[in-house]
Structure formats: structure tokens, C-alpha cells
Design a protein around this motif. Structure first.
Motif, short mmCIF file in Angstrom:
data_model
loop_
_atom_site.label_atom_id
_atom_site.label_comp_id
_atom_site.label_asym_id
_atom_site.label_seq_id
_atom_site.Cartn_x
_atom_site.Cartn_y
_atom_site.Cartn_z
N ALA A 222 0.82 -1.21 0.00
CA ALA A 222 0.00 0.00 0.00
C ALA A 222 0.86 1.26 0.00
O ALA A 222 0.33 2.37 0.08
CB ALA A 222 -0.92 -0.01 1.21
N GLY A 223 2.16 1.11 -0.04
CA GLY A 223 3.03 2.28 -0.11
C GLY A 223 3.50 2.77 1.23
O GLY A 223 4.14 3.82 1.31
N LEU A 224 3.20 2.04 2.31
CA LEU A 224 3.66 2.47 3.63
C LEU A 224 5.10 1.99 3.83
O LEU A 224 5.38 0.80 3.72
CB LEU A 224 2.76 1.86 4.70
CG LEU A 224 3.04 2.23 6.14
CD1 LEU A 224 2.81 3.70 6.38
CD2 LEU A 224 2.14 1.43 7.07
N GLU A 225 5.98 2.95 4.13
CA GLU A 225 7.39 2.58 4.20
C GLU A 225 7.73 2.02 5.57
O GLU A 225 8.13 2.75 6.46
CB GLU A 225 8.27 3.79 3.91
CG GLU A 225 8.13 4.25 2.50
CD GLU A 225 8.84 5.57 2.27
OE1 GLU A 225 9.80 5.85 3.00
OE2 GLU A 225 8.41 6.29 1.37
N THR A 226 7.55 0.74 5.74
CA THR A 226 7.91 0.13 7.00
C THR A 226 8.65 -1.17 6.73
O THR A 226 8.15 -2.04 6.04
CB THR A 226 6.68 -0.12 7.90
OG1 THR A 226 7.05 -0.97 8.96
CG2 THR A 226 5.52 -0.72 7.15
N ASP A 227 9.85 -1.25 7.22
CA ASP A 227 10.65 -2.46 7.06
C ASP A 227 11.74 -2.41 8.11
O ASP A 227 12.50 -1.46 8.16
CB ASP A 227 11.26 -2.50 5.65
CG ASP A 227 11.86 -3.86 5.36
OD1 ASP A 227 12.36 -4.49 6.31
OD2 ASP A 227 11.81 -4.30 4.20
N VAL A 228 11.78 -3.42 8.96
CA VAL A 228 12.76 -3.39 10.05
C VAL A 228 14.18 -3.41 9.51
O VAL A 228 15.09 -2.87 10.13
CB VAL A 228 12.52 -4.57 11.01
CG1 VAL A 228 13.47 -4.50 12.18
CG2 VAL A 228 11.12 -4.57 11.51
N ARG A 229 14.36 -3.98 8.34
CA ARG A 229 15.71 -4.02 7.77
C ARG A 229 16.26 -2.62 7.56
O ARG A 229 17.45 -2.38 7.63
CB ARG A 229 15.70 -4.79 6.45
CG ARG A 229 15.53 -6.27 6.66
CD ARG A 229 15.43 -6.99 5.35
NE ARG A 229 14.14 -6.79 4.70
CZ ARG A 229 13.83 -7.26 3.52
NH1 ARG A 229 14.70 -7.94 2.83
NH2 ARG A 229 12.63 -7.06 3.00
N ALA A 230 15.34 -1.67 7.28
CA ALA A 230 15.80 -0.29 7.11
C ALA A 230 15.77 0.49 8.41
O ALA A 230 16.29 1.59 8.48
CB ALA A 230 14.91 0.40 6.08
#
Ligand code: SF4
Ligand code: SF4
Lengths: 361, 113, 138
Positions: A222-230
Motif C-alpha cells: 500500500a506504499g507504507l514505508e515500514t521495514d525493520v531491515r531499514a
């Protein structure tokens, strides 16, 4: 007069792989209300971790929360313990851990894609993806010595080293896998009948995704920028060429695309990891008893996995809290179902990649 | 982990002043049994940022009731439900029975039991 | 789309992907984690393997004359290899072979006897301790 029909979906259902029950309130074909019941397979793992097993044994215990995320569970736990007993893991062990996590991501995403295909009525594609997935399973077996229960990470490092022979085998297998993934990508992209089942269905907006705390591929589609790797620098992900993968559509098609593109980027990352595994010990000596609180997060295939630990200078921990990705994903899933057609439910549910044995633990 | 103390009266005000769904990712609600009282923790992480996890916590007696934060964070009902089931604490408007059945053992993670 | 169709038809002529297990054996990779093997000649009876094992699949039974007997339950073992890493005599006294554990049939109920043994072993330790303490006193 408002006429609605309640249809239970699960806990046993022909198109449902996991013990979860959804109660759909439908108006004609449209879903107007959803209730989810997730407590079917509660096994008391948190209780067992604080009453039966010592902290050094727990990596093997939490690995059995879920067969698909075996490595991410034990790894997140181990990361949390290492913070409270002050062990510095060598760079080499970190690279080997990342290698296993990325392999895990590939095979888990492939499993999800195959189920989405199956639940959209495409049995042959399901078989094909599952057959190709064996390549990754073989790699994991070669590295860790077992197909599903790796028991690869331990407190202080990893248990087994990697040999040149295995490195060659991995690169050969990945080169074999890459064209196959591209074929599957092409199928998901261009097949007209699949697009009827996927495009525009089960969509969530970016706004809703962040209100309901969606995570993992569900949020990134959905375009939400969430990623633990980052969001953490525990592992050198930037060095090995990590890029966040985002789609904007938020529907099943978008989620499939996120997964397929993540598989391709994981393949690249694994090749980079293998190129520059540093020299060093794979395991450090562990001394002392855990004392204090710590938290650890990691990006599992389905999203953020979270561990909270509290130790009181005893071999047994005081509290172990596991938060799994599907558990936090449920509110967003419930939200997506509203307004969809009942006939699309199997495909939408499969595209969430729900893991109930994680959720209820 | 950055810990910020609050209490059951101020909890809702504190969280609603702090929480913005565009900036903060709500992780979960967690309970810890301290032996004679409970500690309830609310964990958050900033999106796209490498800062630490932020934890609001409050301590409460076993028998007391605390307010729910569902009106601020709609997805919090699962985390709160789990704390209610596992520790047998009371949270306003959160029913029992998310993970445990009526006839199974109640509040398994409570220390006294 | 066209390549997918040709692929689907060509698959009709290919051999199946699966293998006919157990008639055709599965090829295991090198260093597959299998059953745990033990040799009492080299063991120094330190009990470390018993202590680390997560599911308690190794139990030493204590006899009154001081010697111990090793018991291993392949149905409880999760092949994690923690015992091997804990053992000071790895390779001689305790090692992991590449042999796969066999499944059991519920009729055998292998774990029922095991749990009885577990209790007996615990009791035997306590008895031995009591005997030792009594000897010291006298
Ligand atoms: S391999 Fe693991 S489960 Fe099996 S006996 Fe050794 S420590 Fe126990
Ligand atoms: S750890 Fe090794 S030496 Fe010690 S009791 Fe077990 S098998 Fe014997």
C-alpha cells in the motif's frame, strides 16, 4: 429492514489452511461486518519459556512456534538475549544469520504465492511454485542440516559454518531459481484470468494501513514505508544492497508483486552476502546470567517480529513476550474484508499470508 | 529501549498527545508481573528511523482497572486482550477470551499461581 | 501467457517432480543432522549432555554401586545437536550420525515408558545421594 446473513468461515474450511475463524456479516454478496477469532491453537509457549526451559535452551523452543519462521523466531530471541548478557557477535556470524533469514524469506514468500494462486483456482501454478520452492529447501538443508527445523543460530553466533562446497551449491541453485521466478513473475503479471482475481481486490489505502498498523508486505504493497531491515543497524543490510520494495496499489496484485520483487532482491542480496562473508569465529563464548530488560525486532517474511525479555539473574527468564507479524496484522485484515465480495475471501486471505500458529503461540 | 512512566489516570492523555499514526508504529501492549503488582507497557517505534523503541509504562495493582487505548489506537484491542487473558488484569471494555477458553486455566502468566 | 501454455503442455511429457519414497530413498546432504550415538568406553559421565538437552531426550540412570547407564529416546530428540556441543568428549563418547530417525506407530507408545524411566532416574539419583551421605556420616 436491514437483512444480513452471518457466515462463519473456519475454523475448518476447505480453502483455509490455518485454524482461524472469521465471522462474516454479509448483505447479498457484500461483506459488511467481520469478526475474527484467533485463539484456536494457543500452546502456552511464553509460559513454557519462563517455567520449563533455561534461557540457553529457548532458541530451540521458540523455533517451534512456527515452522516457516523457525529461523526468525530463534534469531530475534537470540538478539534480545545477547543485548542483556553483553555478547558481541562476530561479523561472520552476522552474515551467516542474514543469509538464512533471506533464504527463509524467499521460501516463505513462494509458499504464500502458491497459496494465493491455489485459492484463486489455479492449482497447476500452485504445484509449480511449490516444486520450485524445493530448491531453497535443499539449500537450507545443506547449510543447517535439516529441512525445516534449522536450529542454526545460538546465543553468541551460529552453530555451523559454511563451506566452499556449499557456497558453490547455493550459487548454482540460485542461478537455477532466478529464471523460474521470472517465469512466475510473468505469469502473475500477464495472465488475464489471474488478474480478474487479483487486480483491485482486497485493497487497502496507505492511510488505513498506517491507522491499523499493517506491516510487512501488506503495508509495503500500500506504499507504507515500514521495514525493520531499514529501521535498525544491527545487520549491515545497506552493505549487501538492500532496497525497500514498495507498491502503491494495495490490492492482492500489489502484494504479489511486492513478494515477487522481494524474492528477486533477496536472491541478489544472498549472492552479495556469499561474495563477502568476512573471516572470523562463528561462535563466541557465553558467560553469565541474563539480568535486565531488552527488546529486539527483526523483519520476518510476514512483517515485524518482536521479542521482549526480562531476566533476573537466574537461568530461567522472568518474562518472554513474543509479538508475531500476523498478530498485529489482524486489525488491518479485518478492515480490508469490509466491502469485499464473499467469493473473493479465500484469495484475499491467502494473500495476507496468515500464520495462526505464530499468532496464538 | 526508552522508558517513560505514566499512570492510569494520565495514560490516555499521554498516549493521545504522543501518538500520531503517520509517525509512530504501534508495536504492542505488553504485561510484566513484578511479583506484587503489574507493569503494563505500550511500545512504539518511529517509521523509517533507527531510533530506539519507545515504551510508555504504568504500574498497577492486580485488582485495579485501567482504561483502554483502543479509542486512540484502534488495533490495540488484540494486545490488550492478550494481557487481559494472560495476566487476568482488568482493562475497560476489553473482554476476556481472546486466546483462552472459559474452562482453561485462567491468568497462566501470573506469578502467584 | 504463450510461454506458460507451452510450458504447461510440455510438463505433460516430463517425469514427476516427486520421488517415490520410501521405495526410492531420498538423498540427504552431507552432514545431515540425524540420530545421536553414544559410546560408554569414552564417556566421563559428566552429565553435561543431559543438562543441556531441551526435550530431555538423554537420561542417565544411577546405580547404587556408582555406575550410570545412558538412555536415549530418538522419538523425543529434536536433533538440535546441543548435547554434542556440550560434551567434552565429542566424537568419541557422543556424536551425531547422518541416519534419519524412524517414525513410530502410536501402538508402540515409546514415550510412555520413557516418562516412567525419567521418574525412576530421578529417584535413583536421590537414593544414591542419600546412600553417599549416609556413608560419609558413618
Ligand atoms: S540432539 Fe538435541 S534433543 Fe537430541 S539428545 Fe542432543 S540435545 Fe537432546
Ligand atoms: S557430555 Fe559427553 S562425556 Fe559427558 S556424560 Fe554426556 S556423553 Fe558422557
Amino acid at each position: 429492514m436491514k437483512k444480513t446473513i452471518n457466515i462463519p468461515y473456519g475454523s475448518q474450511h476447505i480453502a483455509l489452511l490455518e485454524p482461524v475463524r472469521f465471522q462474516f456479516e454479509t448483505q447479498n454478496e457484500k461483506i459488511v461486518g467481520v469478526k475474527a477469532d484467533i485463539g484456536y491453537v494457543h500452546r502456552g509457549i511464553e509460559k513454557a519459556c519462563t517455567s520449563t526451559f533455561e534461557y540457553k535452551q529457548i532458541p530451540s523452543v521458540v523455533a517451534r512456534v512456527c515452522g516457516l519462521c523457525a529461523i526468525t523466531h530463534s534469531l530475534t530471541y537470540v538478539m534480545a538475549v545477547e543485548q542483556i548478557i553483553d555478547v558481541n557477535v562476530s561479523e561472520k556470524a552476522k552474515y551467516l544469520r542474514m543469509l538464512m533469514v533471506e533464504l527463509d524469506r524467499i521460501h516463505s514468500h513462494m509458499l504464500c504465492l502458491s497459496h494465493t494462486a491455489e485459492n484463486a483456482g489455479y492449482e497447476a501454478l500452485f504445484m509449480q511454485i511449490m516444486a520450485d520452492r524445493e530448491i531453497i529447501m535443499d539449500i537450507q538443508e545443506a547449510i543447517s542440516g535439516n529441512r525445516v527445523q534449522f536450529d542454526f543460530v545460538c546465543i553468541g553466533g551460529v552453530n555451523r559454518d559454511i563451506t566452499d562446497e556449499i557456497v558453490k551449491f547455493i550459487i548454482k541453485s540460485l542461478n537455477e531459481l532466478q529464471p523460474k521466478i521470472e517465469d512466475i513473475f510473468d505469469m502473475f503479471e500477464n495472465n488475464w484470468s489471474l488478474s480478474l482475481k487479483y487486480k483491485g481486490i482486497g485493497a487497502i489505502t496507505k492511510e488505513n494501513a498506517s491507522i491499523y498498523n499493517a506491516l510487512g508486505p501488506l503495508a509495503r504493497a500500500a506504499g507504507l514505508e515500514t521495514d525493520v531491515r531499514a529501521e535498525s543497524d544491527y545487520y549491515p543490510y545497506e552493505k549487501i544492497g538492500y532496497k525497500m520494495i514498495l507498491e502503491q496499489t494495495g490490492d492482492i496484485y500489489g502484494r504479489n508483486r511486492v513478494r515477487l520483487r522481494e524474492i528477486l532482491s533477496s536472491i541478489d542480496m544472498i549472492k552479495n552476502i556469499l561474495c563477502d562473508i568476512p573471516e572470523g569465529n562463528i561462535i563466541e563464548k557465553v558467560k553469565g546470567k541474563p539480568n535486565g530488560e531488552s527488546v529486539a525486532r527483526l523483519e520476518a517474511p510476514r512483517g515485524e517480529i518482536f521479542y521482549y525479555l526480562k531476566g533476573v539473574k537466574q537461568a530461567m527468564l522472568d518474562r518472554v513476550r513474543t509479538k508475531t507479524p500476523t498478530f498485529s496484522g489482524i486489525p488491518a485484515m479485518v478492515e480490508i474484508f469490509k466491502g469485499q465480495e464473499y467469493g473473493d475471501v479465500p484469495a484475499i486471505l491467502a494473500s495476507f499470508d496468515p500464520c495462526m500458529s505464530c499468532t496464538a503461540k | 529501549m526508552k522508558k517513560i512512566e505514566t499512570n492510569s489516570e494520565n495514560l490516555k492523555d499521554d498516549i493521545s498527545a504522543f501518538y500520531d499514526y503517520k509517525i509512530w508504529h504501534y508495536i504492542t501492549v505488553n504485561g510484566v508481573d513484578l511479583g506484587d503488582k503489574m507493569e503494563i507497557q505500550y511500545l512504539f517505534k518511529k517509521y523509517g528511523n533507527k531510533e530506539e523503541v519507545v515504551c510508555y509504562f504504568l504500574t498497577m495493582d492486580y485488582e485495579k482497572e485501567i482504561p483502554s487505548i483502543v479509542s486512540i489506537i484502534p488495533s490495540a484491542y488484540l494486545g490488550e486482550g492478550e494481557v487481559v487473558d494472560m495476566f487476568g488484569v482488568k482493562i475497560k471494555e476489553i473482554p476476556k477470551g481472546l486466546l483462552l477458553e472459559e474452562d482453561s486455566c485462567q491468568a497462566p502468566l501470573r506469578k502467584a499461581q | 501467457m504463450i510461454s506458460a501454455i507451452t510450458k504447461a503442455f510440455s510438463n505433460l511429457l516430463k517425469k514427476p517432480y516427486t520421488c517415490n519414497y520410501p521405495v526410492t530413498p531420498v538423498i540427504k546432504p552431507k552432514n545431515y543432522r540425524g540420530l545421536i550415538k553414544f559410546n560408554d568406553e569414552y564417556c566421563i559421565w559428566c552429565d553435561k549432555c543431559e543438562k543441556v538437552c531441551p526435550p530431555n531426550a538423554i537420561i542417565f540412570k544411577q546405580f547404587e554401586d556408582g555406575h550410570k547407564v545412558y538412555n536415549y529416546n530418538p522419538y523425543l530428540c529434536i536433533y538440535c545437536g546441543d548435547c554434542i556441543r556440550a560434551c567434552p568428549k565429542t566424537g568419541d563418547a557422543l556424536w551425531q550420525c547422518e541416519e534419519k530417525g524412524l517414525p513410530s506407530i502410536s501402538k508402540d507408545a515409546p514415550n510412555d515408558d520413557w516418562f516412567i524411566l525419567e521418574k525412576e532416574a530421578k529417584q535413583s539419583r536421590e537414593n544414591y545421594k542419600a546412600i553417599k551421605a549416609a556413608k560419609k556420616k558413618s
